[in-house]
Enzyme design. Structure first.
Site, PDB file in Angstrom:
ATOM      1  N   GLU A   1     -19.209  22.537 -13.610  1.00  0.00           N
ATOM      2  CA  GLU A   1     -19.687  21.192 -13.961  1.00  0.00           C
ATOM      3  C   GLU A   1     -18.812  20.109 -13.338  1.00  0.00           C
ATOM      4  O   GLU A   1     -19.304  19.088 -12.860  1.00  0.00           O
ATOM      5  CB  GLU A   1     -19.692  21.026 -15.481  1.00  0.00           C
ATOM      6  CG  GLU A   1     -20.746  21.858 -16.180  1.00  0.00           C
ATOM      7  CD  GLU A   1     -20.556  21.824 -17.691  1.00  0.00           C
ATOM      8  OE1 GLU A   1     -20.702  20.753 -18.294  1.00  0.00           O
ATOM      9  OE2 GLU A   1     -20.238  22.880 -18.273  1.00  0.00           O
TER      10      GLU A   1
ATOM     11  N   HIS B   1     -39.515  24.610  -6.617  1.00  0.00           N
ATOM     12  CA  HIS B   1     -39.818  23.753  -7.779  1.00  0.00           C
ATOM     13  C   HIS B   1     -39.188  24.315  -9.062  1.00  0.00           C
ATOM     14  O   HIS B   1     -39.689  24.059 -10.161  1.00  0.00           O
ATOM     15  CB  HIS B   1     -41.335  23.603  -7.991  1.00  0.00           C
ATOM     16  CG  HIS B   1     -42.093  23.272  -6.750  1.00  0.00           C
ATOM     17  ND1 HIS B   1     -42.394  21.987  -6.384  1.00  0.00           N
ATOM     18  CD2 HIS B   1     -42.581  24.078  -5.767  1.00  0.00           C
ATOM     19  CE1 HIS B   1     -43.054  21.993  -5.233  1.00  0.00           C
ATOM     20  NE2 HIS B   1     -43.171  23.258  -4.835  1.00  0.00           N
TER      21      HIS B   1
ATOM     22  N   SER C   1     -15.230  25.073 -26.901  1.00  0.00           N
ATOM     23  CA  SER C   1     -15.578  23.822 -27.565  1.00  0.00           C
ATOM     24  C   SER C   1     -14.629  23.613 -28.732  1.00  0.00           C
ATOM     25  O   SER C   1     -14.172  24.569 -29.353  1.00  0.00           O
ATOM     26  CB  SER C   1     -17.021  23.905 -28.070  1.00  0.00           C
ATOM     27  OG  SER C   1     -17.209  23.060 -29.190  1.00  0.00           O
TER      28      SER C   1
ATOM     29  N   SER D   1       0.820  -1.208   0.000  1.00  0.00           N
ATOM     30  CA  SER D   1       0.000   0.000   0.000  1.00  0.00           C
ATOM     31  C   SER D   1       0.856   1.260   0.000  1.00  0.00           C
ATOM     32  O   SER D   1       0.346   2.354   0.189  1.00  0.00           O
ATOM     33  CB  SER D   1      -0.920   0.001   1.228  1.00  0.00           C
ATOM     34  OG  SER D   1      -0.153  -0.092   2.410  1.00  0.00           O
TER      35      SER D   1
ATOM     36  N   LYS E   1      -7.805   3.949   2.953  1.00  0.00           N
ATOM     37  CA  LYS E   1      -7.017   5.153   2.688  1.00  0.00           C
ATOM     38  C   LYS E   1      -7.192   5.697   1.275  1.00  0.00           C
ATOM     39  O   LYS E   1      -7.294   6.908   1.077  1.00  0.00           O
ATOM     40  CB  LYS E   1      -5.541   4.887   3.011  1.00  0.00           C
ATOM     41  CG  LYS E   1      -5.306   4.873   4.519  1.00  0.00           C
ATOM     42  CD  LYS E   1      -3.923   4.446   4.914  1.00  0.00           C
ATOM     43  CE  LYS E   1      -3.721   2.950   4.888  1.00  0.00           C
ATOM     44  NZ  LYS E   1      -4.712   2.164   5.645  1.00  0.00           N
TER      45      LYS E   1
ATOM     46  N   ASN F   1     -18.107  27.414 -21.975  1.00  0.00           N
ATOM     47  CA  ASN F   1     -18.804  26.490 -21.070  1.00  0.00           C
ATOM     48  C   ASN F   1     -18.340  26.632 -19.615  1.00  0.00           C
ATOM     49  O   ASN F   1     -17.157  26.847 -19.363  1.00  0.00           O
ATOM     50  CB  ASN F   1     -18.568  25.050 -21.525  1.00  0.00           C
ATOM     51  CG  ASN F   1     -19.104  24.799 -22.928  1.00  0.00           C
ATOM     52  OD1 ASN F   1     -20.144  25.335 -23.298  1.00  0.00           O
ATOM     53  ND2 ASN F   1     -18.376  24.015 -23.706  1.00  0.00           N
TER      54      ASN F   1
ATOM     55  N   TYR G   1      -8.593  -6.208  13.503  1.00  0.00           N
ATOM     56  CA  TYR G   1      -8.059  -5.748  12.220  1.00  0.00           C
ATOM     57  C   TYR G   1      -8.223  -6.816  11.141  1.00  0.00           C
ATOM     58  O   TYR G   1      -8.035  -8.007  11.379  1.00  0.00           O
ATOM     59  CB  TYR G   1      -6.563  -5.377  12.356  1.00  0.00           C
ATOM     60  CG  TYR G   1      -5.971  -4.914  11.040  1.00  0.00           C
ATOM     61  CD1 TYR G   1      -6.088  -3.595  10.634  1.00  0.00           C
ATOM     62  CD2 TYR G   1      -5.337  -5.815  10.172  1.00  0.00           C
ATOM     63  CE1 TYR G   1      -5.584  -3.169   9.411  1.00  0.00           C
ATOM     64  CE2 TYR G   1      -4.830  -5.400   8.950  1.00  0.00           C
ATOM     65  CZ  TYR G   1      -4.961  -4.079   8.576  1.00  0.00           C
ATOM     66  OH  TYR G   1      -4.467  -3.663   7.360  1.00  0.00           O
TER      67      TYR G   1
ATOM     68  N   GLN H   1      -7.164  -1.831   4.775  1.00  0.00           N
ATOM     69  CA  GLN H   1      -6.141  -1.065   4.051  1.00  0.00           C
ATOM     70  C   GLN H   1      -6.775  -0.259   2.912  1.00  0.00           C
ATOM     71  O   GLN H   1      -6.218   0.745   2.478  1.00  0.00           O
ATOM     72  CB  GLN H   1      -5.084  -2.031   3.504  1.00  0.00           C
ATOM     73  CG  GLN H   1      -3.975  -1.378   2.715  1.00  0.00           C
ATOM     74  CD  GLN H   1      -2.808  -2.321   2.523  1.00  0.00           C
ATOM     75  OE1 GLN H   1      -2.037  -2.557   3.437  1.00  0.00           O
ATOM     76  NE2 GLN H   1      -2.689  -2.889   1.335  1.00  0.00           N
TER      77      GLN H   1
ATOM     78  N   LYS I   1     -18.874  28.777 -28.297  1.00  0.00           N
ATOM     79  CA  LYS I   1     -19.144  28.234 -26.966  1.00  0.00           C
ATOM     80  C   LYS I   1     -18.202  28.726 -25.887  1.00  0.00           C
ATOM     81  O   LYS I   1     -17.011  28.897 -26.090  1.00  0.00           O
ATOM     82  CB  LYS I   1     -19.041  26.709 -27.009  1.00  0.00           C
ATOM     83  CG  LYS I   1     -20.166  26.063 -27.768  1.00  0.00           C
ATOM     84  CD  LYS I   1     -21.430  26.022 -26.968  1.00  0.00           C
ATOM     85  CE  LYS I   1     -21.432  24.760 -26.121  1.00  0.00           C
ATOM     86  NZ  LYS I   1     -22.669  24.680 -25.333  1.00  0.00           N
TER      87      LYS I   1
END
Ligand code: ARG
Length: 458
Positions: free
Chosen positions: A289, A155, A276, A22, A324, A284, A316, A321, A282
């Protein structure tokens, strides 16, 4: 040879070394691991469990290893599995037997539990500071837009006029709760697990309290099995982060809508927009997003850890592991978002005319007409009915309520007088809502003041 290789007769398969390791993920806990080891060594020395000389050389060498890691001079090894054994191995390579004594009265199980707590406590502090930056940006925009009228929605239909300041403060309140939540989660994290050993504690005469004190913990865990098997604090952190992401995501969704041609309430700065590859016109709102999108992965991290922990027997298990990768990803992702978010909102252009004309449409002052009638003695339910008819009438005539003549209005309800117009202007609708928590400039101003006092910003 592995640090645990005594009972093995065969080397680990190379694929297993890789699979089991790890280090790629947990190497970022090197500072916490070293601080924990130094405190442990100092306690072992003070208790006479290891000699003074061993204690001194261990601490001195760990400090040197820390400097070497930070300067990039250390190369971690996959076959040493994780950050804990990598550092122990480097220590032992440098000082021999003294290094081999460090792990007395300790297990990697309590060591890793300690390290993650320390790492996440630190990360939580960082996140809280970043949330304060976000709130500061919101408070600035709010302070500058106490009278910027815009429609409030329910709404996603226009409901009642509010101000941009009021809107921004709604989000500031969410982020303020997020800070509180992180503080609360930190309380449970500041409990020190070292001394739990593998699961049953230790026969050595250790002093857990002194280690806790040196490392800045409030207390020590009360059960060694729980000490090594608890990952509630990881989950709580992931949840706190997921909730911040949810708040950011809702906000980003609104900004994306407001930035559209249909709403036109804001214009994202060029520096926070992208183009774009095919459509030349465009621009954006990709940053907003992406923040919205990343919240999906952060929710996934919470679900992933819950699922890893579900059904794990005490104490354990190596499954743990996996915690993380998920929690570090949540931390990193949130930090990335909180880095760009305040900058993005501070640079967006606010199109006040569009907001105001948005508020004027959709009969957003209808409730205020009803309230006007109530103040003239009409029962609220009757007033509601009458105003419903007025709205229908205005809609047929393609007019706003306050564009109807007094005669037209009186036809619907004789109680209506000339003073209706001043009572239902956009400004009047907003200014009239001056109770605590309302959208009137004075009410918002006092909320701003209270939040600034709490955050100790001016
Ligand atoms: N790398 C391990 C983890 O992150 C450390 C604890 C390992 N303990 C063990 N008994 N194998 O969970």
């Amino acid at each position: 040879m592995k640090l645990w290789g005594g009972r093995f007769t065969k080397a680990t398969d190379a694929a297993v070394d890789d699979f089991n390791s790890s280090i790629r993920v947990d190497k970022r806990m090197y500072k916490e691991d070293i601080a924990g080891s130094i405190a442990h060594a100092r306690m072992l020395g003070a208790r006479g469990i290891i000699s003074r000389a061993d204690c001194d050389i261990i601490i001195k060498t760990l400090e040197e290893i820390l400097v070497d890691i930070e300067s990039g001079a250390v190369c971690f090894k996959t076959d040493a599995e994780d950050i804990h054994m990598n550092i122990e191995k480097i220590l032992t390579d440098r000082i021999g037997d003294a290094g081999k004594r460090l792990h007395t009265a300790r297990s990697r199980n309590d060591q890793v539990a300690l390290d993650i707590r320390m790492y996440l406590l630190n990360a939580a502090e960082h996140i809280k500071d970043m949330l304060v930056d976000t709130e500061t940006a919101l408070l600035k925009i709010a302070g500058e837009n106490l009278e910027t009228i815009m429609p409030g929605y329910t709404h996603l239909q226009k409901a009642q006029p509010v101000t941009l300041a009021h809107y921004m403060m709604a989000y500031a309140c969410m982020f303020e709760r997020d800070i509180d939540r992180l503080c609360d989660c930190a309380k449970r994290m500041r409990v020190m697990p070292l001394g739990s050993g593998a699961l049953a504690g230790t026969t050595h005469p250790i002093d857990r309290e002194s280690v806790a004190e040196e490392l800045g913990f409030d207390s020590v865990t009360l059960n060694s099995i729980d000490g090594v098997s608890d990952r509630d604090f990881v989950l709580e952190t992931e949840f706190c982060i997921a909730l911040v992401m949810m708040h950011l995501s809702r906000f980003c969704e609104e900004l994306i809508l407001w930035n559209s041609d249909e709403f036109g309430y804001i214009t994202m700065d060029d520096a926070f927009s992208t183009g774009s590859s095919i459509m030349p016109q465009k621009k954006n709102p990709d940053v907003a997003e992406l923040i919205r999108g990343k919240s999906g992965r952060v929710y996934g991290n919470l679900m992933a850890t819950l699922t890893v922990m579900k059904g794990l027997p005490l104490a354990y298990n190596k499954d743990m592991q996996e915690d993380k990768e998920a929690v570090f990803d949540s931390v990193d992702t949130l930090m990335m978002c909180l880095e760009v978010f305040p900058k993005m909102i501070l640079t967006m252009k606010i199109n006040r005319d569009r907001m105001l004309s948005g508020a004027r449409g959709g009969f957003t002052n209808a409730t205020d007409v009803a309230d006007y009638l109530v103040k003239k003695g009409v029962p609220f339910r009757d007033a509601h009915e009458i105003v419903g008819k007025i709205v229908l009438y205005a809609e047929w005539n393609k007019k706003a309520i306050d564009e109807l003549t007094l005669e037209q209005l009186k036809e619907q309800c004789p109680a209506i007088e000339e003073d209706i117009y001043s009572a239902i202007s956009m400004q009047a609708c907003v200014n009239g809502r001056s109770n605590i928590g309302g959208c009137a400039p004075e009410a918002v101003m006092s909320s701003i003041k209270r939040l600034k006092e709490k955050l100790r910003i001016s």
